[in-house]
Design a protein around this motif. Structure first.
Motif, mmCIF file in Angstrom:
data_model
loop_
_atom_site.group_PDB
_atom_site.id
_atom_site.type_symbol
_atom_site.label_atom_id
_atom_site.label_comp_id
_atom_site.label_asym_id
_atom_site.label_seq_id
_atom_site.Cartn_x
_atom_site.Cartn_y
_atom_site.Cartn_z
ATOM 1 N N ASP A 175 1.895 -0.535 4.938
ATOM 2 C CA ASP A 175 2.936 -0.903 4.286
ATOM 3 C C ASP A 175 2.449 -1.969 3.131
ATOM 4 O OD1 ASP A 175 5.081 0.548 4.848
ATOM 5 O OD2 ASP A 175 5.828 -0.835 6.474
ATOM 6 N N ALA A 176 3.629 -2.734 2.488
ATOM 7 C CA ALA A 176 3.088 -3.720 1.544
ATOM 8 C C ALA A 176 2.959 -5.137 2.516
ATOM 9 C CB ALA A 176 4.183 -4.294 0.767
ATOM 10 N N ALA A 201 6.511 5.237 5.508
ATOM 11 C CA ALA A 201 6.169 6.331 4.460
ATOM 12 C C ALA A 201 5.015 6.873 4.648
ATOM 13 C CB ALA A 201 6.521 5.507 3.058
ATOM 14 N N HIS A 220 8.056 -4.350 -6.374
ATOM 15 C CA HIS A 220 8.353 -3.028 -7.346
ATOM 16 C C HIS A 220 8.415 -3.464 -8.732
ATOM 17 C CE1 HIS A 220 9.381 -0.220 -4.121
ATOM 18 N NE2 HIS A 220 10.194 -1.258 -3.368
ATOM 19 N N LYS A 235 4.055 7.123 -0.724
ATOM 20 C CA LYS A 235 5.126 5.816 -0.808
ATOM 21 C C LYS A 235 5.858 5.484 -2.013
ATOM 22 C CE LYS A 235 2.310 4.093 2.747
ATOM 23 N NZ LYS A 235 2.858 3.742 3.862
ATOM 24 N N TYR A 236 6.958 4.925 -1.858
ATOM 25 C CA TYR A 236 7.825 4.653 -2.826
ATOM 26 C C TYR A 236 7.432 3.047 -3.273
ATOM 27 C CZ TYR A 236 12.100 1.692 -3.613
ATOM 28 O OH TYR A 236 13.131 0.493 -4.087
ATOM 29 N N TRP A 237 6.999 3.263 -4.598
ATOM 30 C CA TRP A 237 6.551 1.771 -4.948
ATOM 31 C C TRP A 237 6.857 2.004 -6.848
ATOM 32 C CZ3 TRP A 237 6.204 -2.490 -2.560
ATOM 33 C CH2 TRP A 237 5.573 -3.314 -3.272
ATOM 34 N N GLY A 243 15.681 0.079 -1.042
ATOM 35 C CA GLY A 243 15.462 1.759 -1.197
ATOM 36 C C GLY A 243 15.153 2.425 0.167
ATOM 37 N N SER A 244 14.142 1.910 0.708
ATOM 38 C CA SER A 244 13.602 2.677 1.851
ATOM 39 C C SER A 244 14.322 2.808 3.118
ATOM 40 C CB SER A 244 12.201 1.810 2.408
ATOM 41 O OG SER A 244 12.533 0.923 2.888
ATOM 42 N N SER A 263 9.203 -7.237 -1.267
ATOM 43 C CA SER A 263 9.227 -5.669 -1.777
ATOM 44 C C SER A 263 9.788 -5.734 -3.345
ATOM 45 C CB SER A 263 9.516 -4.531 -1.050
ATOM 46 O OG SER A 263 10.824 -5.156 -0.328
ATOM 47 N N THR A 264 10.979 -6.756 -3.172
ATOM 48 C CA THR A 264 11.454 -6.659 -4.573
ATOM 49 C C THR A 264 10.714 -7.135 -5.795
ATOM 50 O OG1 THR A 264 13.593 -7.421 -3.510
ATOM 51 C CG2 THR A 264 13.618 -7.529 -5.962
ATOM 52 N N LEU A 267 -1.367 2.686 -2.809
ATOM 53 C CA LEU A 267 -0.306 1.547 -2.930
ATOM 54 C C LEU A 267 -1.014 0.251 -3.129
ATOM 55 C CD1 LEU A 267 2.627 0.601 -2.252
ATOM 56 C CD2 LEU A 267 1.993 0.537 0.218
ATOM 57 N N GLN A 299 18.468 0.702 -8.163
ATOM 58 C CA GLN A 299 17.737 0.962 -6.787
ATOM 59 C C GLN A 299 17.277 2.502 -6.918
ATOM 60 O OE1 GLN A 299 16.703 -1.937 -5.206
ATOM 61 N NE2 GLN A 299 17.755 -1.073 -3.189
#
Ligand code: DP6
Length: 372
Positions: free
Chosen positions: A323-324, A30, A236, A33-35, A175-176, A232-233, A282, A41
């Motif tokens: 990333d995370a 990404a 988020h 970012k999706y966070w 999600g990603s 990631s769960t 992020l 979802q």
């Protein structure tokens, strides 16, 4: 399009007996970012990623009709999914709960799944413990295999519908993963300036991309190859009630507008500013959540500082994203590959665990490998 467009109705599963499909599906990185997400979802902001090439998952899904195979078993447990999972040649029962959750989430849209005994065989091109998330490529590969079965039940479906629904299903797994079906730049999340964008699935970046971004490179420095400190769960969820959540979601959507311009006009300096700010934002979210985490390692910071020094000295267009986790993705244009590769091997590899790194670049999306 809404969720109901993805419900398969009026199909005849007796049309097919058994077979297998194999999909090779890339990872993605990404840029914005999706966070932060909400049920089911759905992203709190739009994100955009480069589809990768060398980091991929190869998944075979074997299916056999329960009716013809073991009628008694399926009738005694009509509500059960029947599946086995193999990862890199070994049976992996520990992967089953995540896949079962995925099947439960997608069942409404692909109701034929319970009519088959399934065997999933998967492997990654990158080491499982490398700290590179395999959920994006893994879940999109599985979603594409499921779609290949659906295509047999509904051969008239268009390629566009196939890809949309594969992305839609993949999203329900991770999600990603919805950004890992097509290439080369994918937007996920409804955004007013991106035509056709949706919270439900990823779409190709709809504008002409400047040549500066063709064949972009992503060299992944494996700073910390262990299991992720924060899944990631869990990550988020930290955005619920986060003091900066609202501003963060706005910042990301604003960055989508900015990067959309940049991808069209080729402004590499502005690209760097957006991408690095996104990576650090992020991590700032994680550092300021409750509980808080620092996912960067000392070597992550050493690498970032080396990149900044190199850029100041040489005016290179190298930049980083994260990333995370602690690994560093180094992004750079094709035109600078020799200069940057020399710099990486000379000055950065020493900060990687066992000198491990992966040379990747932007790719074109998933590929069907085998059809019986
Ligand atoms: C930091 O897609 O792994 O890589 O939806 O819970 O499976 P789930 O999360 P996931 O989150 C990825 C977060 C990220 C940023 C990004 O890829 O946009």
């Amino acid at each position: 399009m809404t969720e109901t467009n993805f419900i398969l109705e009026n199909y005849n599963s007796e049309l097919i007996n058994n077979g297998e499909f194999t999909w090779k599906t890339p990872s993605n990185i990404a840029l914005v970012k999706y966070w932060g997400k909400r049920d089911p979802q759905l992203p709190e902001n739009a994100s955009i990623s480069f589809t990768l090439d060398a980091c991929f998952t190869l998944t075979t899904l074997e299916y056999k009709s329960k009716e013809r195979n073991s009628k008694l078993v399926s009738e005694s447990h009509p509500s059960d999914f029947s599946f086995e999972v193999y990862f890199e040649g070994e049976k992996k029962d520990s992967f089953k709960p995540k896949i079962k959750t995925f099947f439960e989430r997608v069942e409404k849209y692909v109701p034929f799944l319970k009519e088959f005994d399934l065997v999933i065989k998967s492997r990654n091109s990158f080491p499982h413990s490398s700290g590179i998330a395999s959920s994006a490529s893994g879940m999109s590969a599985l979603a594409l295999c499921v779609m290949s079965i659906e295509k047999q039940l509904n051969p008239e479906m268009t390629e566009e519908y196939f890809n949309r629904k594969a992305s839609f299903l993949a999203r329900l797994g991770s999600g990603s993963a919805c950004r890992s079906v097509e290439g080369e730049l994918i937007v996920w999340g409804n955004h007013k300036e991106i035509n056709g964008s949706s919270d439900l699935f990823g779409v190709k970046f709809p504008f002409q991309v400047h040549k500066n971004f063709k064949n972009y490179h992503d060299t992944i420095l494996l700073v910390d190859e262990g299991e992720k400190q924060v899944s990631s769960t869990v990550g988020h969820k930290l955005m619920y009630g986060h003091p900066f959540a609202k501003q963060r979601f706005k910042q990301a959507n604003d960055n989508i507008s900015k990067i959309s311009e940049v991808l069209q006009n080729g402004d590499l300096k502005e690209f760097i500013a957006i991408v690095e700010s996104e990576a650090l934002s992020l991590h700032a979210m994680m550092m300021t959540s409750n509980p808080y985490f620092i996912l960067m390692k000392p070597n992550t910071l050493k690498i970032i500082n080396k990149i900044w020094a190199f850029r100041a000295e040489t005016n290179s267009n190298i930049c980083f994203t994260l990333d995370a986790g602690a690994n560093v993705h180094i992004l750079f244009p094709e035109a600078e590959k020799e200069q940057v590769n020399n710099f990486i091997t000379r000055e950065l590899i020493q900060y990687c665990q066992e000198n491990h790194y992966i040379c990747d670049r932007v790719g074109t999306g998933a590929q069907l490998m085998k059809k019986l």
